[in-house]
Scaffold this motif. Sequence first.
Motif, PDB file in Angstrom:
ATOM      1  N   LEU A 115       0.828  -1.213   0.000  1.00  0.00           N
ATOM      2  CA  LEU A 115       0.000   0.000   0.000  1.00  0.00           C
ATOM      3  C   LEU A 115       0.864   1.266   0.000  1.00  0.00           C
ATOM      4  O   LEU A 115       0.560   2.229  -0.699  1.00  0.00           O
ATOM      5  N   LYS A 116       1.942   1.267   0.754  1.00  0.00           N
ATOM      6  CA  LYS A 116       2.837   2.426   0.775  1.00  0.00           C
ATOM      7  C   LYS A 116       3.520   2.618  -0.578  1.00  0.00           C
ATOM      8  O   LYS A 116       3.694   3.750  -1.040  1.00  0.00           O
ATOM      9  N   GLU A 117       3.886   1.518  -1.232  1.00  0.00           N
ATOM     10  CA  GLU A 117       4.506   1.604  -2.552  1.00  0.00           C
ATOM     11  C   GLU A 117       3.503   2.132  -3.585  1.00  0.00           C
ATOM     12  O   GLU A 117       3.863   2.940  -4.451  1.00  0.00           O
ATOM     13  N   ILE A 118       2.261   1.702  -3.483  1.00  0.00           N
ATOM     14  CA  ILE A 118       1.222   2.197  -4.386  1.00  0.00           C
ATOM     15  C   ILE A 118       0.985   3.686  -4.142  1.00  0.00           C
ATOM     16  O   ILE A 118       0.837   4.468  -5.077  1.00  0.00           O
ATOM     17  N   ARG A 119       0.962   4.087  -2.875  1.00  0.00           N
ATOM     18  CA  ARG A 119       0.750   5.506  -2.545  1.00  0.00           C
ATOM     19  C   ARG A 119       1.772   6.394  -3.256  1.00  0.00           C
ATOM     20  O   ARG A 119       1.452   7.495  -3.710  1.00  0.00           O
ATOM     21  N   LYS A 121       2.978   5.946  -6.093  1.00  0.00           N
ATOM     22  CA  LYS A 121       2.797   5.878  -7.541  1.00  0.00           C
ATOM     23  C   LYS A 121       1.501   6.498  -8.047  1.00  0.00           C
ATOM     24  O   LYS A 121       1.285   6.558  -9.252  1.00  0.00           O
ATOM     25  N   THR A 122       0.588   6.913  -7.161  1.00  0.00           N
ATOM     26  CA  THR A 122      -0.735   7.307  -7.642  1.00  0.00           C
ATOM     27  C   THR A 122      -1.355   8.431  -6.821  1.00  0.00           C
ATOM     28  O   THR A 122      -1.002   8.627  -5.655  1.00  0.00           O
ATOM     29  N   ARG A 123      -2.309   9.123  -7.450  1.00  0.00           N
ATOM     30  CA  ARG A 123      -3.122  10.131  -6.755  1.00  0.00           C
ATOM     31  C   ARG A 123      -4.331   9.491  -6.098  1.00  0.00           C
ATOM     32  O   ARG A 123      -4.780   9.924  -5.052  1.00  0.00           O
ATOM     33  N   TYR A 124      -4.922   8.485  -6.775  1.00  0.00           N
ATOM     34  CA  TYR A 124      -6.161   7.854  -6.313  1.00  0.00           C
ATOM     35  C   TYR A 124      -5.999   6.335  -6.278  1.00  0.00           C
ATOM     36  O   TYR A 124      -5.264   5.756  -7.072  1.00  0.00           O
ATOM     37  N   LEU A 125      -6.743   5.715  -5.377  1.00  0.00           N
ATOM     38  CA  LEU A 125      -6.753   4.257  -5.253  1.00  0.00           C
ATOM     39  C   LEU A 125      -8.191   3.776  -5.138  1.00  0.00           C
ATOM     40  O   LEU A 125      -8.977   4.345  -4.377  1.00  0.00           O
ATOM     41  N   VAL A 126      -8.522   2.731  -5.883  1.00  0.00           N
ATOM     42  CA  VAL A 126      -9.767   1.994  -5.663  1.00  0.00           C
ATOM     43  C   VAL A 126      -9.356   0.582  -5.293  1.00  0.00           C
ATOM     44  O   VAL A 126      -8.608  -0.079  -6.014  1.00  0.00           O
ATOM     45  N   LEU A 127      -9.826   0.142  -4.138  1.00  0.00           N
ATOM     46  CA  LEU A 127      -9.418  -1.130  -3.563  1.00  0.00           C
ATOM     47  C   LEU A 127     -10.654  -1.935  -3.187  1.00  0.00           C
ATOM     48  O   LEU A 127     -11.616  -1.380  -2.659  1.00  0.00           O
ATOM     49  N   SER A 128     -10.619  -3.234  -3.471  1.00  0.00           N
ATOM     50  CA  SER A 128     -11.636  -4.133  -2.915  1.00  0.00           C
ATOM     51  C   SER A 128     -10.922  -5.315  -2.274  1.00  0.00           C
ATOM     52  O   SER A 128      -9.848  -5.734  -2.719  1.00  0.00           O
ATOM     53  N   THR A 129     -11.526  -5.809  -1.196  1.00  0.00           N
ATOM     54  CA  THR A 129     -10.962  -6.925  -0.451  1.00  0.00           C
ATOM     55  C   THR A 129     -12.104  -7.560   0.350  1.00  0.00           C
ATOM     56  O   THR A 129     -13.103  -6.897   0.637  1.00  0.00           O
ATOM     57  N   GLU A 151      -9.388   0.531   6.714  1.00  0.00           N
ATOM     58  CA  GLU A 151      -9.329   1.993   6.762  1.00  0.00           C
ATOM     59  C   GLU A 151      -8.058   2.456   7.462  1.00  0.00           C
ATOM     60  O   GLU A 151      -7.369   3.370   6.994  1.00  0.00           O
ATOM     61  N   SER A 152      -7.716   1.825   8.557  1.00  0.00           N
ATOM     62  CA  SER A 152      -6.497   2.166   9.278  1.00  0.00           C
ATOM     63  C   SER A 152      -5.261   1.931   8.411  1.00  0.00           C
ATOM     64  O   SER A 152      -4.343   2.764   8.365  1.00  0.00           O
ATOM     65  N   MET A 153      -5.220   0.813   7.700  1.00  0.00           N
ATOM     66  CA  MET A 153      -4.095   0.514   6.818  1.00  0.00           C
ATOM     67  C   MET A 153      -3.958   1.569   5.728  1.00  0.00           C
ATOM     68  O   MET A 153      -2.839   2.002   5.401  1.00  0.00           O
ATOM     69  N   LEU A 154      -5.083   1.976   5.157  1.00  0.00           N
ATOM     70  CA  LEU A 154      -5.067   2.988   4.102  1.00  0.00           C
ATOM     71  C   LEU A 154      -4.525   4.316   4.619  1.00  0.00           C
ATOM     72  O   LEU A 154      -3.691   4.966   3.977  1.00  0.00           O
ATOM     73  N   ILE A 155      -4.972   4.719   5.781  1.00  0.00           N
ATOM     74  CA  ILE A 155      -4.538   5.990   6.367  1.00  0.00           C
ATOM     75  C   ILE A 155      -3.047   5.947   6.693  1.00  0.00           C
ATOM     76  O   ILE A 155      -2.299   6.890   6.382  1.00  0.00           O
ATOM     77  N   VAL A 156      -2.586   4.858   7.289  1.00  0.00           N
ATOM     78  CA  VAL A 156      -1.163   4.726   7.614  1.00  0.00           C
ATOM     79  C   VAL A 156      -0.313   4.779   6.341  1.00  0.00           C
ATOM     80  O   VAL A 156       0.781   5.339   6.336  1.00  0.00           O
ATOM     81  N   ALA A 157      -0.821   4.235   5.238  1.00  0.00           N
ATOM     82  CA  ALA A 157      -0.093   4.254   3.958  1.00  0.00           C
ATOM     83  C   ALA A 157      -0.097   5.639   3.310  1.00  0.00           C
ATOM     84  O   ALA A 157       0.617   5.862   2.336  1.00  0.00           O
ATOM     85  N   GLY A 158      -0.931   6.547   3.819  1.00  0.00           N
ATOM     86  CA  GLY A 158      -0.957   7.905   3.286  1.00  0.00           C
ATOM     87  C   GLY A 158      -2.167   8.224   2.429  1.00  0.00           C
ATOM     88  O   GLY A 158      -2.239   9.303   1.841  1.00  0.00           O
ATOM     89  N   PHE A 159      -3.131   7.325   2.365  1.00  0.00           N
ATOM     90  CA  PHE A 159      -4.358   7.580   1.604  1.00  0.00           C
ATOM     91  C   PHE A 159      -5.399   8.250   2.485  1.00  0.00           C
ATOM     92  O   PHE A 159      -5.388   8.087   3.709  1.00  0.00           O
ATOM     93  N   GLY A 180     -12.590   3.862  -2.083  1.00  0.00           N
ATOM     94  CA  GLY A 180     -12.034   4.844  -3.007  1.00  0.00           C
ATOM     95  C   GLY A 180     -11.290   5.883  -2.191  1.00  0.00           C
ATOM     96  O   GLY A 180     -11.835   6.435  -1.233  1.00  0.00           O
ATOM     97  N   CYS A 181     -10.022   6.125  -2.533  1.00  0.00           N
ATOM     98  CA  CYS A 181      -9.173   6.996  -1.725  1.00  0.00           C
ATOM     99  C   CYS A 181      -8.429   8.021  -2.567  1.00  0.00           C
ATOM    100  O   CYS A 181      -8.110   7.776  -3.729  1.00  0.00           O
TER     101      CYS A 181
END
Length: 182
Positions: A115-119, A121-129, A151-159, A180-181
């Motif tokens: 998630l941090k590596e993706i952050r 590389k991108t402005r926006y993320l759409v994730l499903s799990t 949600e916590s993981m996304l926020i920690v990654a910078g989204f 969507g982030c």
Amino acid sequence: MRLRLRPAHTPERLAEIYAQPHDHTRWIDHHLRVGVTIEFCRWFTACGVQTVADLSCGNAAIANALDVEERLLGDLAPGYQWTGPIEDTIHQIRNVDLFVLSETLEHLDNPDAVLKEIRAKTRYLVLSTPEGETGKANIEHYWGWDSAEVESMLIVAGFRPEIHTVLELREYGYDFQIWGCR
């Protein structure tokens, strides 16, 4: 809730599991999840998205449904420009407007690092799990978690999470959460 479901597979076992691209059309729940994920992506394309990356794209149904100038597609299974584990291919692509991570996070040995590596590389993320997956897990899945943990993981990654839903599929083994982030 965050639960490690199983240890990571060996590279040889992963090659067996992912020898063929994923065909989401076999399951009705996947049709629904893919459709909702596409709509989340379209919400961001209204913000000027012109490039999308999906490095675990399966049959590329999500990225191909979007009206964008460029798609960077990859998968662990062969058939795309970027082939191999997302942990490797993420470093091979340039920055994009939107990154799609559909039904992938739960397959990763170190999802937080990806998630941090993706952050980066991108402005926006759409994730499903999956939502709340436990012991009866898909053999391919290493992790189970609820929406609060994701949600916590996304926020920690910078989204910054902007939109979220849970698809409750009562007859299926688990529900799906879609994010969507920015």
